[in-house]
Write a protein that holds these residues in place. Structure first.
Motif, PDB file in Angstrom:
ATOM      1  N   GLN A  34       2.965   3.667 -18.512  1.00 23.16           N
ATOM      2  CA  GLN A  34       1.702   4.354 -19.007  1.00 23.16           C
ATOM      3  C   GLN A  34       1.790   3.943 -20.716  1.00 23.16           C
ATOM      4  OE1 GLN A  34       1.040   7.900 -18.135  1.00 23.16           O
ATOM      5  NE2 GLN A  34       1.519   8.081 -15.729  1.00 23.16           N
ATOM      6  N   VAL A  35       0.641   3.375 -21.103  1.00 19.23           N
ATOM      7  CA  VAL A  35       0.508   3.409 -22.509  1.00 19.23           C
ATOM      8  C   VAL A  35      -0.471   4.246 -22.767  1.00 19.23           C
ATOM      9  CG1 VAL A  35      -0.077   1.299 -23.797  1.00 19.23           C
ATOM     10  CG2 VAL A  35       1.269   1.072 -21.768  1.00 19.23           C
ATOM     11  N   ALA A  36      -1.026   4.564 -24.581  1.00 27.24           N
ATOM     12  CA  ALA A  36      -1.874   5.416 -25.178  1.00 27.24           C
ATOM     13  C   ALA A  36      -2.424   4.512 -25.540  1.00 27.24           C
ATOM     14  CB  ALA A  36      -0.490   6.331 -25.959  1.00 27.24           C
ATOM     15  N   ILE A  37      -3.580   4.196 -25.268  1.00 31.27           N
ATOM     16  CA  ILE A  37      -4.191   3.312 -26.025  1.00 31.27           C
ATOM     17  C   ILE A  37      -5.487   3.798 -26.807  1.00 31.27           C
ATOM     18  CG2 ILE A  37      -5.417   1.657 -24.638  1.00 31.27           C
ATOM     19  CD1 ILE A  37      -4.892  -0.466 -25.256  1.00 31.27           C
ATOM     20  N   THR A  38      -6.194   2.863 -28.056  1.00 32.67           N
ATOM     21  CA  THR A  38      -7.516   3.654 -28.500  1.00 32.67           C
ATOM     22  C   THR A  38      -8.291   3.437 -27.538  1.00 32.67           C
ATOM     23  OG1 THR A  38      -7.318   1.344 -29.967  1.00 32.67           O
ATOM     24  CG2 THR A  38      -6.712   3.550 -31.049  1.00 32.67           C
ATOM     25  N   ARG A  39      -9.454   4.251 -27.507  1.00 34.61           N
ATOM     26  CA  ARG A  39     -10.468   4.032 -26.209  1.00 34.61           C
ATOM     27  C   ARG A  39     -11.233   2.659 -27.241  1.00 34.61           C
ATOM     28  NH1 ARG A  39     -12.965  10.098 -25.411  1.00 34.61           N
ATOM     29  NH2 ARG A  39     -14.738   8.991 -24.407  1.00 34.61           N
ATOM     30  N   SER A  40     -12.353   2.224 -26.567  1.00 36.06           N
ATOM     31  CA  SER A  40     -13.516   0.998 -27.414  1.00 36.06           C
ATOM     32  C   SER A  40     -14.382   1.663 -28.229  1.00 36.06           C
ATOM     33  CB  SER A  40     -13.501   0.421 -26.089  1.00 36.06           C
ATOM     34  OG  SER A  40     -14.650  -0.830 -26.627  1.00 36.06           O
ATOM     35  N   GLY A  41     -14.300   0.821 -29.621  1.00 31.80           N
ATOM     36  CA  GLY A  41     -15.840   1.114 -30.171  1.00 31.80           C
ATOM     37  C   GLY A  41     -15.080   2.023 -31.247  1.00 31.80           C
ATOM     38  N   ARG A  42     -14.568   3.041 -31.533  1.00 29.82           N
ATOM     39  CA  ARG A  42     -14.109   3.441 -32.580  1.00 29.82           C
ATOM     40  C   ARG A  42     -13.876   3.291 -33.494  1.00 29.82           C
ATOM     41  NH1 ARG A  42     -16.018   5.614 -27.674  1.00 29.82           N
ATOM     42  NH2 ARG A  42     -15.142   8.368 -27.790  1.00 29.82           N
ATOM     43  N   PRO A  43     -14.836   4.129 -35.031  1.00 25.44           N
ATOM     44  CA  PRO A  43     -13.837   3.465 -35.889  1.00 25.44           C
ATOM     45  C   PRO A  43     -12.222   3.979 -36.292  1.00 25.44           C
ATOM     46  CG  PRO A  43     -16.446   4.378 -36.782  1.00 25.44           C
ATOM     47  CD  PRO A  43     -15.172   4.617 -34.225  1.00 25.44           C
ATOM     48  N   LYS A  44     -11.691   3.383 -36.710  1.00 22.91           N
ATOM     49  CA  LYS A  44     -10.132   3.211 -37.287  1.00 22.91           C
ATOM     50  C   LYS A  44      -9.940   3.953 -38.200  1.00 22.91           C
ATOM     51  CE  LYS A  44      -9.651   0.954 -33.199  1.00 22.91           C
ATOM     52  NZ  LYS A  44     -11.338   0.456 -33.298  1.00 22.91           N
ATOM     53  N   GLY A  45     -10.879   4.174 -39.545  1.00 23.22           N
ATOM     54  CA  GLY A  45     -10.219   5.051 -40.245  1.00 23.22           C
ATOM     55  C   GLY A  45     -10.618   6.185 -39.789  1.00 23.22           C
ATOM     56  N   ARG A  46     -11.568   6.863 -38.976  1.00 21.92           N
ATOM     57  CA  ARG A  46     -11.845   8.279 -38.761  1.00 21.92           C
ATOM     58  C   ARG A  46     -11.892   8.618 -37.256  1.00 21.92           C
ATOM     59  NH1 ARG A  46     -16.243   5.888 -41.041  1.00 21.92           N
ATOM     60  NH2 ARG A  46     -17.658   5.593 -38.927  1.00 21.92           N
TER      61      ARG A  46
END
Length: 205
Positions: A38-50
């Motif tokens: 499995q992989v932990a990954i950022t959700r789509s469309g999120r500002p990466k600084g916040r």
């Protein structure tokens, strides 16, 4: 590491990368390998600084969300295919810096499909590189919205690289990685600086 620890590490990485100007708007995506393929990954469309830990989700080895209704980046396969191909890779970071976008486009127009870095002391930030005189090859692949085809092309190019530490998608950005999120962050920062140096050299007489 467990999911909460890795999620927080990705959040912290996003804040640092954004602070450097390498993650404008909602660009970029970050991931880390979990147990059981499995992989932990950022959700789509999120500002990466916040980012918060709520912005990190889990996908299976094929990139499919484990929680219904959550959506990861369209580029998720570019992460999962790296994990499948390189067992030592534990985290992948993707940035959209001005320097990587500009240099990759310039090289593409020159008909060059890789950036060769050598004679930079900072090269020793990468695993296996013990001298400034060694070469680190960064493939540059053409951009595409066909993620399976793009992932295939990336892996084909990386198969010929002695010390694979990253690649660029022309006009798009940089992918880099490491055994841990911390090591991936070191590799990303080093590559961003080295790409900036290479870009400045193209402007010298």
């Amino acid at each position: 590491m467990d999911f909460p620890t890795l999620a927080q590490a990705l959040v912290d990485a996003g804040r640092f990368l954004s602070s450097q100007g390498w993650a404008p708007a909602t660009s970029g995506n970050y991931s880390a390998r979990l147990a059981d393929n499995q992989v932990a990954i950022t959700r789509s469309g999120r500002p990466k600084g916040r980012l918060t830990t709520d912005d990190i989700m889990v996908v299976d080895g094929a990139g499919q969300p484990l929680t219904p209704g959550q959506r990861s980046s369209a580029e998720t396969q570019l992460h999962t295919r790296l994990y499948q191909q390189f067992p030592a890779v534990g985290a992948v970071l993707h940035t959209h810096s001005v320097e990587c976008v500009a240099l990759s486009r310039w090289y593409q127009r020159q008909g060059q499909d890789s950036l060769i870095l050598t004679n930079y002391e900072l090269l020793k930030a990468f695993p296996g590189i013990t001298s400034h005189a060694m070469e680190v090859v960064i493939p540059i692949v053409a951009n595409s919205q066909d993620m399976p085809a793009l992932a295939d092309e990336v892996l084909t190019q990386l198969a010929h690289v002695p010390y694979p530490v990253g690649y660029m998608i022309a006009g798009h950005g940089l992918y880099s990685w490491g055994a841990t999120v911390a090591q991936a962050l070191i590799a990303t920062e080093a590559l961003e600086v080295l790409v900036s140096c290479a870009l400045r050299e193209t402007r010298l007489p």
